[in-house]
Every structure is written in structure tokens, then in C-alpha cells.
Design a protein around this motif. Structure first.
Motif, PDB file in Angstrom:
ATOM      1  N   ILE A 175      29.213   5.741   0.528  1.00  0.00           N
ATOM      2  CA  ILE A 175      29.368   4.954  -0.690  1.00  0.00           C
ATOM      3  C   ILE A 175      29.955   5.846  -1.770  1.00  0.00           C
ATOM      4  O   ILE A 175      29.420   6.916  -2.071  1.00  0.00           O
ATOM      5  N   LYS A 176      31.054   5.398  -2.346  1.00  0.00           N
ATOM      6  CA  LYS A 176      31.664   6.101  -3.469  1.00  0.00           C
ATOM      7  C   LYS A 176      31.786   5.125  -4.628  1.00  0.00           C
ATOM      8  O   LYS A 176      32.258   3.996  -4.448  1.00  0.00           O
ATOM      9  N   LEU A 177      31.362   5.562  -5.799  1.00  0.00           N
ATOM     10  CA  LEU A 177      31.401   4.669  -6.952  1.00  0.00           C
ATOM     11  C   LEU A 177      32.809   4.178  -7.228  1.00  0.00           C
ATOM     12  O   LEU A 177      33.006   3.048  -7.676  1.00  0.00           O
ATOM     13  N   MET A 178      33.811   5.015  -6.947  1.00  0.00           N
ATOM     14  CA  MET A 178      35.195   4.639  -7.193  1.00  0.00           C
ATOM     15  C   MET A 178      35.673   3.550  -6.239  1.00  0.00           C
ATOM     16  O   MET A 178      36.590   2.792  -6.554  1.00  0.00           O
ATOM     17  N   LYS A 179      35.090   3.465  -5.060  1.00  0.00           N
ATOM     18  CA  LYS A 179      35.485   2.447  -4.084  1.00  0.00           C
ATOM     19  C   LYS A 179      34.830   1.101  -4.337  1.00  0.00           C
ATOM     20  O   LYS A 179      35.416   0.052  -4.049  1.00  0.00           O
TER      21      LYS A 179
ATOM     22  N   GLY B 224      29.188   9.744  -1.640  1.00  0.00           N
ATOM     23  CA  GLY B 224      30.340  10.632  -1.598  1.00  0.00           C
ATOM     24  C   GLY B 224      31.032  10.720  -2.941  1.00  0.00           C
ATOM     25  O   GLY B 224      30.515  10.271  -3.973  1.00  0.00           O
ATOM     26  N   SER B 225      32.240  11.266  -2.928  1.00  0.00           N
ATOM     27  CA  SER B 225      32.972  11.511  -4.165  1.00  0.00           C
ATOM     28  C   SER B 225      34.459  11.464  -3.889  1.00  0.00           C
ATOM     29  O   SER B 225      34.919  11.847  -2.815  1.00  0.00           O
ATOM     30  N   MET B 226      35.213  10.998  -4.862  1.00  0.00           N
ATOM     31  CA  MET B 226      36.673  11.078  -4.815  1.00  0.00           C
ATOM     32  C   MET B 226      37.150  12.402  -5.434  1.00  0.00           C
ATOM     33  O   MET B 226      38.280  12.490  -5.913  1.00  0.00           O
ATOM     34  N   ILE B 227      36.293  13.390  -5.434  1.00  0.00           N
ATOM     35  CA  ILE B 227      36.512  14.687  -6.083  1.00  0.00           C
ATOM     36  C   ILE B 227      36.577  14.457  -7.590  1.00  0.00           C
ATOM     37  O   ILE B 227      37.629  14.499  -8.223  1.00  0.00           O
ATOM     38  N   GLU B 228      35.407  14.229  -8.165  1.00  0.00           N
ATOM     39  CA  GLU B 228      35.269  13.768  -9.534  1.00  0.00           C
ATOM     40  C   GLU B 228      34.686  14.850 -10.432  1.00  0.00           C
ATOM     41  O   GLU B 228      34.069  15.807  -9.971  1.00  0.00           O
ATOM     42  N   SER B 229      34.869  14.675 -11.730  1.00  0.00           N
ATOM     43  CA  SER B 229      34.289  15.583 -12.708  1.00  0.00           C
ATOM     44  C   SER B 229      32.779  15.404 -12.760  1.00  0.00           C
ATOM     45  O   SER B 229      32.195  14.582 -12.046  1.00  0.00           O
TER      46      SER B 229
END
Length: 372
Positions: free
Chosen positions: A266-270, A294-299
Motif C-alpha cells: 500500500i502506497k499513499l500515492m497510489k 511502501g513509498s514512492m521515494i517520498e520526503s
């Protein structure tokens, strides 16, 4: 309390070293930082990190979607009305989950600040005390990846995620060498980012990889081939995880009906932010499917949001929230110690954004205000 203004800063987050996965090499990470203000002077932060390979959103389209469609319909709303806010966003813009995630996260930051509680207390409270971080190793030469794996173990990591997606022969050789280098006790997870494409290719690799004690195999084939994921799930002993194949509830329902997966990323961006991510966690739990965040490579902004969610949910069994560690500059500090992430205890996201650095990293800014 009403939302009266939304400001968006388009920035580039610089990496310490280039980061490579099956479909892209990144030297900087484009991000959109959203600042939401209420009529009583409170400020909440959100973030959007789009990936055109995953959701079809670009940096430019996400900025436009926030400015022209989403921000105007949430101005005047109370940030606590999160279901209504999502309903209004969905009514004016189909999909675009990354743009919606930025607004969602800022609303939760404001909710926590008003309630004087960290976000995890708004999501059910802390199930865990801290979070163990998986170290993610991007694609490179075998020698480079083995060196990074050994270095991560020396730093205290016990969970490694290896990016694969070359030919089965090359990837099997790589995993064999890494397993030999780190020993039998280290947890190895693999992610092909759709790189093997076809079911037959993935099956060749998975049969050879079974002897290396792999925790799970993430997104081995193209995202749209959910039937293919089900076939792999039935023909390998390695647990199968969906990432690019699962964005929201509809895809998860299909994967459940196909008996295609053991886990989801689960990625918040998705999925559109914390609110829909919670729904996915509960939907997966009812089907006996575990989750990772997970992460989209986030700050640190989106990382903190994901961390609050991961801390509060029993069915979240792992996370990949170490992105701030691979940036040479980030806009807010996060507390890491060896392989542990300590989730902020302060109200809202619990992080302090460096406004001066945010301005220096900004390439473009937009502000949408209300006369309310």
C-alpha cells in the motif's frame, strides 16, 4: 474551522546517489509539497510524489490537477470532513490518487493539530512502539549491490529488499551471491517492478529462487496481468505481493477473487492518502492478506504519514519508509536509529518543516485562496 488557502511548491529532492529500478534511474525525485491553511491560522502539510509509470500522473499534471480541480472544491471545507472531501475530489476528477493524497495528508495533519494528538491516535492508536525499516537496494552491478547489502547489515538492518528485473539467470545469480554474502538469517525480499513482464519468465526465476529463502516476491509481471499473478501464486512456494497491480479497492477485490496474492504493498500515492489506505488495510485483513506500507521515494512529509498508518495497524507487517535516509537534503528531520523509525509523537504529522530549505528547493509555486 474552514480551509481558506492551499499553496503548492514544486521541488526536486536530491539523492545522495542515483537510484535505479527496472524502469527508471533517478538522480533527483520530483515532489509537490502542499501547505493548507485554515481560517483560525493552523497549517497542515501534504505531499504528492507522482510516478507516471504507476498511476499515469506526472509532476506537471499533478500540480495542474491540484490547482485547477481539487483545491477549489475543498476550499471552505472543514478538514475533519475527510469522507466528504474525498467524495468531492472524486466527483470532479476521476482517479489522480497522488494529487488527492497531498490534500488528504494535509487534512490529517490539521486534524491532529486541532485534536492535539499524533495522527496514529486518530487511526486507532499505536499497535507497535517503533517500526523496523527494510533497507531497499536499487539495481546496479552485482558487486555494488552485494557491497550495499553488507553495509546495510553492518548498520543494523535485518531486512533487505533487492530490486531485480533483469533476465531470470542474472537475477538468480545476484540473489544467490547476496544470500551467500549476508547469511541465512537476514530477511530477503525481491521486487521486479514488473521487470519480468511475462508469467513464463517469472516462473523460471521463481523456481530457481525458492532455495534462497525469499520472504516474498513483489510485482514480478506487468500490473494488468492479475490472472498471471494468480497463476504464479499457485505454482510457487514464494509468497506473491502486488504493488503496481493494486491501487484501490476495486483491484484488491479482483485479486482476492482470483486468489492471486499473499500480500499487498500500500502506497499513499497510489490509493489517494491515509483515508483510503485504511480501507485497504481492513479489506485485506478480512481476506487474510497482509500489508506493507511502501513509498514512492517520498520526503519526510509523506514518510511520516505512512509511518503513522503503519504504527496503528496490526495487519501492516512491514514497511519501506526509509526514503529520507537516501536524500542529501530533506525538508524536515525524521528520527531513525539503526534499522528503526521512531514515529513522531507530536500533534499531526509531528514534523517541523524547514520553510527556508523548502523555498530553496522550490522550482515553482502556486497558491489557491478562498474569500470565505
Amino acid at each position: 474551522m474552514k480551509i481558506i488557502s492551499i499553496q503548492v511548491n514544486a521541488i526536486h529532492l536530491p539523492f545522495k546517489n542515483p537510484f535505479t529500478i527496472a524502469y527508471e534511474t533517478y538522480k533527483v525525485m520530483p515532489s509537490l509539497i502542499l501547505k493548507m491553511e485554515t481560517d483560525d491560522g493552523l497549517v497542515g502539510y501534504g505531499e504528492a510524489v507522482p510516478d507516471q509509470h504507476v498511476t499515469g500522473e506526472t509532476w506537471e499534471s499533478t500540480l495542474s490537477n491540484i490547482k485547477n480541480y481539487l483545491a477549489p472544491v475543498v476550499l471552505g471545507e472543514n478538514p475533519f470532513n475527510i469522507e466528504k472531501i474525498h467524495d468531492k475530489m472524486n466527483a470532479v476528477l476521476h482517479y489522480a490518487p497522488t494529487a488527492k493524497a497531498a490534500i488528504d495528508i494535509a487534512c490529517y495533519d490539521l486534524m491532529g493539530k486541532v485534536a492535539k494528538q499524533p495522527i496514529f491516535n486518530l487511526l486507532g492508536g499505536a499497535y507497535y512502539q517503533s517500526l523496523s525499516i527494510t533497507h531497499v537496494i536499487g539495481m546496479g552491478t552485482n558487486e555494488e549491490m552485494i557491497k550495499e547489502a553488507k553495509s546495510a547489515i553492518d548498520q543494523g538492518y535485518s531486512e533487505l529488499k533487492i530490486k531485480v528485473g533483469n533476465t531470470p539467470r542474472e537475477d538468480v545469480q545476484l540473489v544467490a551471491e547476496i544470500r551467500k554474502a549476508v547469511g541465512p538469517k537476514i530477511k530477503l525480499r525481491l521486487d521486479a517492478n514488473q521487470g519480468w513482464k511475462q508469467t513464463t519468465t517469472a516462473l523460471q526465476a521463481l523456481k530457481e529462487l525458492e532455495k534462497y529463502y525469499i520472504d516474498w516476491m513483489e510485482q514480478p509481471i506487468i500490473a494488468a496481468n492479475r490472472v498471471g499473478l494468480a497463476e504464479l501464486h499457485q505454482r510457487t512456494s514464494i509468497p506473491i505481493m502486488a504493488d503496481e497491480s493494486i491501487h484501490g479497492a476495486e483491484q484488491l477485490r479482483e485479486l482476492i477473487s482470483l486468489n492471486a496474492i499473499d500480500l499487498i504493498n500500500i502506497k499513499l500515492m497510489k490509493c489517494g492518502g491515509i483515508y483510503p489506505a485504511q480501507q485497504l488495510v481492513h479489506q485485506a485483513q478480512m481476506a487474510g492478506i497482509s500489508c506493507i506500507i511502501g513509498s514512492m521515494i517520498e520526503s519526510s512529509i509523506s514518510t511520516a504519514a505512512g509511518a503513522h498508518l503503519a504504527l496503528s495497524k496490526k495487519n501492516v507487517v512491514a514497511n519501506e519508509l526509509g526514503s529520507p535516509l537516501i536524500f542529501s537534503k530533506d525538508i524536515a528531520p525524521m528520527m531513525y536509529k539503526k534499522n528503526k523509525l521512531f514515529v513522531p509523537q507530536q500533534p499531526g504529522l509531528g514534523i517541523q518543516v524547514n520553510e527556508e530549505l523548502l523555498k530553496r528547493l522550490s522550482i515553482r509555486g502556486e497558491e489557491i485562496s478562498s474569500s470565505l
